[in-house]
Design a protein around this motif. Structure first.
Motif, PDB file in Angstrom:
ATOM      1  N   GLN A 121       0.816  -1.223   0.000  1.00 33.58           N
ATOM      2  CA  GLN A 121       0.000   0.000   0.000  1.00 33.58           C
ATOM      3  C   GLN A 121       0.845   1.266   0.000  1.00 33.58           C
ATOM      4  O   GLN A 121       0.418   2.305  -0.505  1.00 33.58           O
ATOM      5  CB  GLN A 121      -0.906   0.008   1.219  1.00 33.58           C
ATOM      6  CG  GLN A 121      -2.258  -0.584   0.910  1.00 33.58           C
ATOM      7  CD  GLN A 121      -3.245  -0.345   2.020  1.00 33.58           C
ATOM      8  OE1 GLN A 121      -3.114   0.576   2.808  1.00 33.58           O
ATOM      9  NE2 GLN A 121      -4.237  -1.193   2.076  1.00 33.58           N
ATOM     10  N   MET A 265      -4.950   5.058  10.801  1.00 29.48           N
ATOM     11  CA  MET A 265      -6.231   5.387  11.411  1.00 29.48           C
ATOM     12  C   MET A 265      -6.038   6.196  12.707  1.00 29.48           C
ATOM     13  O   MET A 265      -6.904   6.952  13.129  1.00 29.48           O
ATOM     14  CB  MET A 265      -6.948   4.070  11.736  1.00 29.48           C
ATOM     15  CG  MET A 265      -8.431   4.186  11.936  1.00 29.48           C
ATOM     16  SD  MET A 265      -9.108   2.592  12.433  1.00 29.48           S
ATOM     17  CE  MET A 265      -8.919   1.636  10.947  1.00 29.48           C
TER      18      MET A 265
ATOM     19  N   GLN B 124     -10.428  -4.469  10.261  1.00 27.74           N
ATOM     20  CA  GLN B 124      -9.400  -3.961   9.344  1.00 27.74           C
ATOM     21  C   GLN B 124      -9.450  -4.693   7.998  1.00 27.74           C
ATOM     22  O   GLN B 124      -9.227  -4.090   6.946  1.00 27.74           O
ATOM     23  CB  GLN B 124      -8.025  -4.076   9.997  1.00 27.74           C
ATOM     24  CG  GLN B 124      -7.858  -3.012  11.092  1.00 27.74           C
ATOM     25  CD  GLN B 124      -6.719  -3.288  12.045  1.00 27.74           C
ATOM     26  OE1 GLN B 124      -5.674  -3.731  11.628  1.00 27.74           O
ATOM     27  NE2 GLN B 124      -6.929  -3.025  13.329  1.00 27.74           N
ATOM     28  N   LEU B 127     -12.166  -3.150   6.084  1.00 23.17           N
ATOM     29  CA  LEU B 127     -11.727  -1.877   5.517  1.00 23.17           C
ATOM     30  C   LEU B 127     -10.982  -2.111   4.201  1.00 23.17           C
ATOM     31  O   LEU B 127     -11.178  -1.377   3.228  1.00 23.17           O
ATOM     32  CB  LEU B 127     -10.837  -1.147   6.524  1.00 23.17           C
ATOM     33  CG  LEU B 127     -10.276   0.185   6.077  1.00 23.17           C
ATOM     34  CD1 LEU B 127     -11.401   1.178   5.793  1.00 23.17           C
ATOM     35  CD2 LEU B 127      -9.329   0.745   7.121  1.00 23.17           C
ATOM     36  N   ASP B 128     -10.134  -3.141   4.177  1.00 24.07           N
ATOM     37  CA  ASP B 128      -9.438  -3.468   2.929  1.00 24.07           C
ATOM     38  C   ASP B 128     -10.438  -3.834   1.837  1.00 24.07           C
ATOM     39  O   ASP B 128     -10.279  -3.459   0.671  1.00 24.07           O
ATOM     40  CB  ASP B 128      -8.454  -4.630   3.158  1.00 24.07           C
ATOM     41  CG  ASP B 128      -7.238  -4.184   3.953  1.00 24.07           C
ATOM     42  OD1 ASP B 128      -6.974  -2.966   3.985  1.00 24.07           O
ATOM     43  OD2 ASP B 128      -6.561  -5.042   4.545  1.00 24.07           O
ATOM     44  N   ARG B 131     -11.935  -0.749   0.420  1.00 24.33           N
ATOM     45  CA  ARG B 131     -11.070  -0.087  -0.563  1.00 24.33           C
ATOM     46  C   ARG B 131     -11.331  -0.663  -1.952  1.00 24.33           C
ATOM     47  O   ARG B 131     -11.403   0.072  -2.951  1.00 24.33           O
ATOM     48  CB  ARG B 131      -9.596  -0.304  -0.219  1.00 24.33           C
ATOM     49  CG  ARG B 131      -9.110   0.409   1.002  1.00 24.33           C
ATOM     50  CD  ARG B 131      -7.616   0.072   1.215  1.00 24.33           C
ATOM     51  NE  ARG B 131      -7.279   0.103   2.616  1.00 24.33           N
ATOM     52  CZ  ARG B 131      -7.035   1.218   3.291  1.00 24.33           C
ATOM     53  NH1 ARG B 131      -7.076   2.366   2.673  1.00 24.33           N
ATOM     54  NH2 ARG B 131      -6.738   1.186   4.572  1.00 24.33           N
TER      55      ARG B 131
END
Lengths: 350, 136
Positions: A121, A265, B124, B127-128, B131
């Motif tokens: 990322q 975050m 989490q 959340l990925d 995306r």
């Protein structure tokens, strides 16, 4: 970047017996087991921190493997990320150094340490070889509080070479000063303690001195429980100063417009635990025929956020980059060198 | 299979939070008790009703206490720290409408949500997945 034609370490066996992952030991209701293997590389135009960790969970059965990477550039910008992995995607064997978290690997062989990491990322790729200039030292148990203690293995001076690719731009690292340690034990994030430690390594390889400073305090950082300054010469510790042998003064407060928080975050979380960072620090140590002075100028900092083991509070690990000048005398021998500093301050919300 | 829109992600996130970090879920319920949040994104409209025993997510209502308007990409811009909440508000990328008291409660509730999210691997991973949803 593994092995190759590099020179074998004459003291390789010392690393095998000192630097390895430990069996997670968990007592019922006690603080959770934690362990990490930590590397800092201090290149002229950027500093790099790589940390492989596994942290016990409340179930006491599995651990949470994490890879943290932090970069600080000379222009004041910071970058990095924290990746968390499912235990089944990781290889970490107690008694051995090597570990793989997904495709990220840390290895030890007869030529030294090797790191290979890729943070997709952030578009960061790391391929580094680190050659120790010193022998590993397993330090005494460090008591954090009445119930908590941490063990510590340190290789305070290495030289790093390799390639770090940042957003598609390769940055060659050649003979940069570096630091490595390993910490493990049963203690709580959010426990009734705080720590600060700093590594002070020479910019030039020809200098065979280096130092490590640490201070354990109460949670407010107001009351010092213990402090130490260890001076290495060549491969071995030369002097160890404790308690009143050491005087520490801080000067000013370091301000910066924006502070990188990871996980990212964390930037949205109002975090009262973030510690103040001084602009400068002076550490003096006297005794045993030695008189040392370290003048440190801090340049910038980033925050790593860790959830406290109990409640919803957070612990902030403040990673600070800086430069130092070390001067003084040890047994009649003059010391005077410029170096790099990585300091960490741990501070928890109550 | 239910379509993966923002209301679906909010429902899933709250479900993970209640299971993984119940203290954070309960703190949101206490702090934002009976608050109705209208979530108006560029792709969907929904309402989050912070009530007991479970926080509810359903379609648009006309009597929300706070309205939040934004483009969904702002969520990841905020979470990845490319944007601060102050910048998002100043640039009208995020528009919050409500009384000062309700906005304060919402911000406090959001703090508990984030503190929980940091502790939940499932959240989490969600959340990925979100995306990917934004890219699709």
């Amino acid at each position: 970047m593994e092995g190759g034609s590099a020179t074998p370490l004459p003291n390789y066996a010392e690393f095998l017996t000192a630097d390895y992952w430990h069996h997670p030991v968990q007592t019922a209701g006690g603080p959770l087991f934690k362990e990490w293997s930590h590397f800092c590389v201090m290149q002229d135009d950027f500093d790099l921190l790589v940390n492989f960790s596994h942290l016990g969970t409340r179930s006491g059965v599995e651990t949470r493997p994490r890879l943290t990477v932090l970069l600080s550039y000379a222009n004041g910008l910071w970058d990095g990320d924290m990746l968390e992995f499912a235990p089944e995607d990781c290889t970490l064997v107690p008694g051995r150094f090597d570990a793989a978290f997904g495709k990220n690997r840390m290895l030890l062989d007869e030529t030294g340490y090797h790191l290979n990491c890729h943070l997709q990322q952030r578009d960061i790729t790391i391929a580094l070889d680190l050659t120790p200039s010193v022998s590993p030292v397993v330090a005494n148990t460090v008591r954090l509080s009445d119930r908590e203690a941490i063990r510590w293995m340190v290789v305070p001076h290495l030289r790093a070479a390799g390639l770090v690719t940042l957003q598609g731009t390769p940055q060659e690292i050649g003979n940069a000063p570096a630091y490595h340690d390993r910490n493990w034990g049963c203690f709580s994030w959010g426990g009734s303690y705080a720590w600060e430690w700093a590594t002070l390594v020479p910019a030039e390889e020809s200098v065979d001195w280096c130092l490590v400073y640490s201070r354990i305090s109460d949670q407010s950082r107001g009351v010092t429980r213990s402090q130490s300054l260890i001076l290495w010469k060549g491969r071995k510790p030369n002097r160890k100063f404790f308690g009143r042998d050491i005087t520490v003064e801080t000067h000013g407060h370091l301000r910066q417009d924006r502070t990188l928080q990871i996980p990212r975050m964390m930037a949205l979380v109002l975090n009262p635990s973030a510690p103040d960072v001084p602009q400068a620090m002076t550490i003096q140590a006297h005794g045993f025929g030695a008189d040392l002075r370290a003048e440190i100028a801090f340049e910038g900092f980033g925050h790593i956020g860790v959830p406290n083991d109990r409640g919803l509070g957070l612990t902030t690990l403040c990673e600070i980059a800086g430069r130092c000048r070390i001067s003084g005398q040890v047994a009649g021998e003059d010391i005077d060198f410029a170096g790099r500093v990585q300091m960490e301050i741990n501070c928890a919300e109550p | 299979m239910q379509s993966r829109d923002l209301p679906w992600y909010i429902t899933q996130a709250l479900s993970h939070l209640s299971r993984d970090v119940p203290a954070a879920y309960a703190a949101i319920q206490d702090t934002c008790a009976e608050l109705r949040l209208s979530v108006m994104s560029d792709r969907s409209e929904s309402t989050v009703w912070i009530t007991q025993p479970r926080i509810e997510v359903f379609g648009p209502v006309s009597n929300a206490d706070v309205t939040a308007q934004f483009q969904e990409t702002v969520i990841t811009d905020l979470i990845d720290a490319r944007l601060s909440i102050g910048e998002a508000l100043a640039q009208d990328l995020l528009v919050l409408v409500g009384s000062t008291e309700n906005l304060d409660r919402l911000v406090a509730g959001l703090q508990f949500f984030l503190r929980g999210a940091i502790r939940s691997r499932a959240l989490q991973e969600l959340l990925d997945d979100f995306r990917g949803h934004l890219v699709a």
